[in-house]
Design an enzyme around this catalytic site. Structure first.
Site, PDB file in Angstrom:
ATOM      1  N   ARG A  32       0.854  -1.188   0.000  1.00 35.80           N
ATOM      2  CA  ARG A  32       0.000   0.000   0.000  1.00 35.80           C
ATOM      3  C   ARG A  32       0.893   1.242   0.000  1.00 35.80           C
ATOM      4  O   ARG A  32       2.005   1.229   0.539  1.00 35.80           O
ATOM      5  CB  ARG A  32      -0.904   0.015   1.239  1.00 35.80           C
ATOM      6  CG  ARG A  32      -1.908   1.168   1.216  1.00 35.80           C
ATOM      7  CD  ARG A  32      -2.643   1.318   2.535  1.00 35.80           C
ATOM      8  NE  ARG A  32      -3.463   2.531   2.532  1.00 35.80           N
ATOM      9  CZ  ARG A  32      -4.022   3.058   3.606  1.00 35.80           C
ATOM     10  NH1 ARG A  32      -3.855   2.487   4.793  1.00 35.80           N
ATOM     11  NH2 ARG A  32      -4.739   4.165   3.519  1.00 35.80           N
ATOM     12  N   HIS A  33       0.401   2.314  -0.586  1.00 42.08           N
ATOM     13  CA  HIS A  33       1.162   3.561  -0.635  1.00 42.08           C
ATOM     14  C   HIS A  33       1.444   4.095   0.769  1.00 42.08           C
ATOM     15  O   HIS A  33       0.780   3.731   1.750  1.00 42.08           O
ATOM     16  CB  HIS A  33       0.401   4.618  -1.442  1.00 42.08           C
ATOM     17  CG  HIS A  33      -0.930   4.985  -0.837  1.00 42.08           C
ATOM     18  ND1 HIS A  33      -1.056   5.850   0.232  1.00 42.08           N
ATOM     19  CD2 HIS A  33      -2.188   4.592  -1.143  1.00 42.08           C
ATOM     20  CE1 HIS A  33      -2.323   5.984   0.560  1.00 42.08           C
ATOM     21  NE2 HIS A  33      -3.043   5.227  -0.260  1.00 42.08           N
ATOM     22  N   GLY A  34       2.416   4.991   0.868  1.00 43.06           N
ATOM     23  CA  GLY A  34       2.740   5.619   2.143  1.00 43.06           C
ATOM     24  C   GLY A  34       1.698   6.647   2.550  1.00 43.06           C
ATOM     25  O   GLY A  34       0.738   6.920   1.816  1.00 43.06           O
ATOM     26  N   GLU A  35       1.903   7.210   3.733  1.00 44.78           N
ATOM     27  CA  GLU A  35       0.956   8.212   4.234  1.00 44.78           C
ATOM     28  C   GLU A  35       0.811   9.341   3.221  1.00 44.78           C
ATOM     29  O   GLU A  35       1.794   9.914   2.755  1.00 44.78           O
ATOM     30  CB  GLU A  35       1.442   8.776   5.569  1.00 44.78           C
ATOM     31  CG  GLU A  35       0.494   9.803   6.171  1.00 44.78           C
ATOM     32  CD  GLU A  35       1.065  10.459   7.413  1.00 44.78           C
ATOM     33  OE1 GLU A  35       0.713  10.029   8.525  1.00 44.78           O
ATOM     34  OE2 GLU A  35       1.883  11.402   7.259  1.00 44.78           O
ATOM     35  N   SER A  36      -0.448   9.684   2.915  1.00 50.00           N
ATOM     36  CA  SER A  36      -0.719  10.726   1.921  1.00 50.00           C
ATOM     37  C   SER A  36      -1.276  11.976   2.596  1.00 50.00           C
ATOM     38  O   SER A  36      -1.649  11.960   3.777  1.00 50.00           O
ATOM     39  CB  SER A  36      -1.718  10.218   0.881  1.00 50.00           C
ATOM     40  OG  SER A  36      -3.019  10.120   1.448  1.00 50.00           O
ATOM     41  N   GLU A  37      -1.350  13.037   1.817  1.00 51.93           N
ATOM     42  CA  GLU A  37      -1.943  14.282   2.319  1.00 51.93           C
ATOM     43  C   GLU A  37      -3.378  14.045   2.778  1.00 51.93           C
ATOM     44  O   GLU A  37      -3.829  14.613   3.770  1.00 51.93           O
ATOM     45  CB  GLU A  37      -1.922  15.334   1.210  1.00 51.93           C
ATOM     46  CG  GLU A  37      -0.541  15.682   0.688  1.00 51.93           C
ATOM     47  CD  GLU A  37      -0.606  16.482  -0.595  1.00 51.93           C
ATOM     48  OE1 GLU A  37      -0.357  17.709  -0.532  1.00 51.93           O
ATOM     49  OE2 GLU A  37      -0.915  15.902  -1.654  1.00 51.93           O
ATOM     50  N   GLY A  38      -4.099  13.185   2.061  1.00 53.02           N
ATOM     51  CA  GLY A  38      -5.483  12.900   2.412  1.00 53.02           C
ATOM     52  C   GLY A  38      -5.626  12.065   3.669  1.00 53.02           C
ATOM     53  O   GLY A  38      -6.660  12.119   4.339  1.00 53.02           O
ATOM     54  N   ASN A  39      -4.583  11.296   4.013  1.00 52.79           N
ATOM     55  CA  ASN A  39      -4.631  10.498   5.238  1.00 52.79           C
ATOM     56  C   ASN A  39      -4.565  11.365   6.490  1.00 52.79           C
ATOM     57  O   ASN A  39      -5.070  10.970   7.544  1.00 52.79           O
ATOM     58  CB  ASN A  39      -3.476   9.494   5.272  1.00 52.79           C
ATOM     59  CG  ASN A  39      -3.614   8.392   4.242  1.00 52.79           C
ATOM     60  OD1 ASN A  39      -2.629   7.922   3.676  1.00 52.79           O
ATOM     61  ND2 ASN A  39      -4.839   7.953   3.974  1.00 52.79           N
ATOM     62  N   ARG A  61       0.394   9.378  -5.223  1.00 54.71           N
ATOM     63  CA  ARG A  61       0.950   8.815  -3.993  1.00 54.71           C
ATOM     64  C   ARG A  61       1.476   7.397  -4.202  1.00 54.71           C
ATOM     65  O   ARG A  61       2.454   6.992  -3.567  1.00 54.71           O
ATOM     66  CB  ARG A  61      -0.089   8.842  -2.874  1.00 54.71           C
ATOM     67  CG  ARG A  61      -1.436   8.201  -3.203  1.00 54.71           C
ATOM     68  CD  ARG A  61      -2.432   8.530  -2.097  1.00 54.71           C
ATOM     69  NE  ARG A  61      -3.780   8.016  -2.303  1.00 54.71           N
ATOM     70  CZ  ARG A  61      -4.729   8.631  -2.993  1.00 54.71           C
ATOM     71  NH1 ARG A  61      -4.450   9.793  -3.596  1.00 54.71           N
ATOM     72  NH2 ARG A  61      -5.941   8.125  -3.101  1.00 54.71           N
ATOM     73  N   GLU A  74      -7.174   3.713  -6.842  1.00 58.30           N
ATOM     74  CA  GLU A  74      -8.017   3.838  -5.654  1.00 58.30           C
ATOM     75  C   GLU A  74      -9.495   3.718  -6.019  1.00 58.30           C
ATOM     76  O   GLU A  74      -9.892   3.988  -7.161  1.00 58.30           O
ATOM     77  CB  GLU A  74      -7.746   5.202  -4.998  1.00 58.30           C
ATOM     78  CG  GLU A  74      -8.628   5.560  -3.815  1.00 58.30           C
ATOM     79  CD  GLU A  74      -8.386   4.672  -2.610  1.00 58.30           C
ATOM     80  OE1 GLU A  74      -8.819   3.497  -2.663  1.00 58.30           O
ATOM     81  OE2 GLU A  74      -7.791   5.156  -1.626  1.00 58.30           O
TER      82      GLU A  74
END
Length: 339
Positions: free
Chosen positions: A68-75, A125, A153
């Site tokens: 899974r992708h790393g922490e994103s701005e949306g997270n 991301r 996504e």
């Protein structure tokens, strides 16, 4: 416009000599040159030997690695979805560090000789995560990178607004798998496109697409799928033929969590590693797999491609034996008749 008689060319002083009726007649009678193909001088037997052979169990990829992708701005700030397109949301600085750490873990997993081939979601991301996963791997060990829109996504309906929190509560009451976001997708919609990706992936594997990267001196190939939480859960569901109820048992992977599907001795891919059964089984249980799903993973770790697990509900008759009669309207009908 005046035309040269018998032709489609306009009358022009510079063309009169070239485009005369007699010359045009010659051009019209000229035949298209016949094309010839050079016959290979290689003996037929050697030509046959050079063709790719069907992929054998030992030459299938060593692993399918889901990330899974790393922490994103949306997270960290869900309001960003109101002003920025979902596909354009990138990693936070913490997300970059997570991806770099996952890259170190990936290099430990594949060792110093094995190669990698990346399938990556086109979302920013995910692509940023893929870069940090692979940037420190020697270039000659990277077999390729394919941007794959089908593992993007789940679509939540373009720009989001303040009503999204209410909509997500509705999803919990309706059912996470079948709830469709307004102007977006349900998890079952994601299942449909993941099915297409799965077939492409299986075709790549079974046709020995990666065979040329699997010479004895080069080691096995590892297929790395960089995607999103729900998409990866749906991928596992589709690959292992989980039911909707079983899908709902499995938790969402955390940012940059790595899920290993290791090739077993028979050639199938399993979450249970034959060489580390206890540890991999503990991880599978932490992921949310129940006893039935665990037993299937143990079977997968030694089974051959094309073989069926007859103890799995959809393979034999056990689905009928285990059917929950409380969901059958006939139960209520029989009760009605007895009253």
């Amino acid at each position: 416009m005046n035309l040269v008689q018998g032709s489609d060319f306009p009358r022009h002083s510079a063309l009169q000599g070239w485009a005369s009726p007699s010359r045009i007649g010659v051009l019209r009678r000229r035949r298209t040159p016949q094309l010839f193909t050079r016959q290979s001088s290689a003996p037929k037997a050697s030509q046959e030997a050079s063709r790719k052979q069907p992929c054998t169990a030992s030459r299938r990829p060593a692993r399918i690695i889901l990330v899974r992708h790393g922490e994103s701005e949306g997270n960290v700030d869900e309001s960003v979805y109101q002003r920025k397109a979902d596909w354009d949301i990138g990693l936070t600085p913490k997300g970059v560090l997570q991806a770099e750490e996952a890259g170190r873990q990936l290099r430990e997993i594949i060792g110093s000789e094995q190669r990698v081939y990346f399938y990556v979601s086109p979302y920013k991301r995910a692509k940023q995560t893929c870069y940090h996963l692979g940037k420190d791997i020697e270039r000659h060990r990277i077999a390729g990178v394919r941007e794959e829109p089908r593992i993007r996504e789940q679509d939540f309906g373009n720009f989001q607004d303040d009503s999204m929190s209410t909509i997500k509560r509705e999803r919990l009451s309706y059912g996470r798998f079948f709830f469709r976001f307004p102007n977006g997708e349900s998890a079952s919609d994601v299942y449909d496109r993941i099915t297409g990706f799965r077939e492409t992936l299986r075709s790549d594997i079974d046709s020995s697409r990666f065979g040329r990267f699997q010479d004895e001196d080069d080691g096995d190939i590892n297929l790395v799928v960089v995607s999103h939480g729900l998409a990866l859960r749906v991928f596992l569901m589709r690959w292992y033929k989980w039911s909707v109820e079983q899908f709902n048992l499995v938790r969402n992977p955390t940012n940059c969590e790595i899920i290993l599907m290791s090739r077993g001795s028979g050639g199938r891919f399993s979450l249970i590693d034959e060489n580390d059964t206890a540890m991999s089984e503990a991880y599978a249980r932490d992921l949310g797999l129940d006893d039935l799903m665990i037993s299937d993973q143990i079977w997968q770790s030694t089974a051959t491609p094309g073989e069926l697990n007859m103890d799995w509900p959809t393979s034999g008759s056990s689905w009928f034996d285990d059917f929950d009669l409380n969901d059958d309207p006939r139960v209520f009908l029989d009760k009605y008749r007895s009253e």
